[in-house]
Enzyme design. Structure first.
Site, short mmCIF file in Angstrom:
data_model
loop_
_atom_site.label_atom_id
_atom_site.label_comp_id
_atom_site.label_asym_id
_atom_site.label_seq_id
_atom_site.Cartn_x
_atom_site.Cartn_y
_atom_site.Cartn_z
N GLY A 1 -11.16 7.54 6.67
CA GLY A 1 -12.10 8.47 6.92
C GLY A 1 -13.33 7.80 7.25
O GLY A 1 -14.57 8.17 7.91
N LYS B 1 0.88 -1.14 0.11
CA LYS B 1 -0.16 0.05 0.09
C LYS B 1 0.81 1.19 -0.07
O LYS B 1 1.67 1.54 0.94
CB LYS B 1 -0.82 0.17 1.15
CG LYS B 1 -1.85 1.20 1.15
CD LYS B 1 -2.34 1.46 2.51
CE LYS B 1 -3.08 2.88 2.60
NZ LYS B 1 -3.70 3.00 3.94
N GLY C 1 -8.43 8.94 9.88
CA GLY C 1 -8.82 9.04 11.40
C GLY C 1 -9.90 9.82 11.69
O GLY C 1 -10.34 10.20 12.97
N ASN D 1 -8.74 1.46 9.69
CA ASN D 1 -7.91 1.19 11.04
C ASN D 1 -8.64 1.85 12.26
O ASN D 1 -9.14 1.35 13.04
CB ASN D 1 -6.48 1.54 10.56
CG ASN D 1 -5.61 1.06 12.04
OD1 ASN D 1 -4.46 1.60 12.00
ND2 ASN D 1 -6.19 0.58 13.13
N THR D 2 -8.52 3.12 12.35
CA THR D 2 -8.91 3.86 13.32
C THR D 2 -10.34 3.78 13.71
O THR D 2 -10.62 3.54 15.03
CB THR D 2 -8.66 5.46 13.09
OG1 THR D 2 -7.52 5.81 12.69
CG2 THR D 2 -9.03 6.33 14.43
#
Length: 257
Positions: free
Chosen positions: A187, A99, A160, A208-209
């Site tokens: 996002g 990535k 995030g 992730n976040t």
């Protein structure tokens, strides 16, 4: 129903790609990933150890035979650093699937588009399978596809932020023209955001976040899995068109007078 997600010749059942940062420890990371059902797991090579066997290593918790490890270049601010990070991951035996993330601004964490294009060109030429993180710009997406990237990964909103897809119209244009998978990256805040991306026809969602920073990461991982699955099924089923006025649910023919 078999509905595989195909990426660079590999087939995956899960369309949810998850990150490994921001968890309290590697044990929680492992549990959340298991519950999410994800088969592709992205790792920031500059922030999470997967290359030094003498230190606590994430790969001690995630079996590379079970998961496809997707090294990413988070924390890189120029093309040279991003390319070097990908080479380091390959030398560590992680693989050629990467990535690409080249940050252009500390406040928004938006990608540096020219640097991303430069790094992608080098990496594709060196045989890497490149998944670039980009803005929701159809022109950039097309350029990256044309140079040989295996997918394009437009952001939904700043990394995030949890805002969900802020510009569905640009994402829709990218989807209409792309011949490679379109994966929404960054996002997403909650399961409904993931479902929206899938309902639009995106091939996958990376996050992730939204999971790691939830009050209950394990429960959120399950919710995200279900959101992605529901959105994909809705896309395949074909939603009804939006109309201003009502349409009777029952047939009007043969009404008693």
């Amino acid at each position: 129903m078999e509905d595989f997600f195909e990426l660079a010749g590999q087939k995956f059942r899960s369309r949810l790609i998850v990150g490994t940062g921001k968890y309290k420890d590697f044990a929680e990371t492992k549990k959340a990933i298991e519950v999410s059902g994800a088969e592709i797991v992205t790792v920031a090579v500059r922030r999470v150890n997967i290359t030094d066997p003498n230190k606590e290593n994430l790969l001690d918790y995630l079996d590379p035979k079970k998961y496809t490890i997707l090294p990413n270049t988070a924390g890189c601010y120029n093309a040279d650093d991003a390319v070097r990070t990908c080479r380091l991951a390959r030398e560590a035996g992680v693989g050629k699937l990467v990535k690409l993330e080249v940050i252009g601004d500390d406040r928004t964490l938006f990608p540096d588009v020219p640097a991303t294009l430069e790094a992608a060109r080098i990496l594709v030429k060196e045989g890497f399978i490149v998944l670039p993180y980009i803005t929701d710009d159809p022109i950039t997406a097309q350029k990256l596809e044309d140079m040989g990237c295996a997918a394009v990964m437009p952001l939904a909103a700043p990394i995030g932020s949890g805002l969900g897809i802020r510009n569905p119209y640009n994402i829709r244009i990218i989807l209409e023209h792309a011949k490679v998978p379109v994966i929404v990256d960054a996002g997403v805040g909650t399961a409904s955001d993931a479902a929206v991306a899938m309902e639009m026809g995106c091939a996958g969602v990376l996050m992730n976040t939204a999971i790691a920073s939830a009050k209950d990461p394990i429960l959120m991982a399950e919710a995200m899995r279900q959101g992605v699955e529901a959105g994909r099924k809705a896309f395949l089923a074909g939603r009804i068109p939006k109309k201003l006025y009502a349409t009777a649910s029952s047939p009007l023919d043969g009404l008693l007078s």
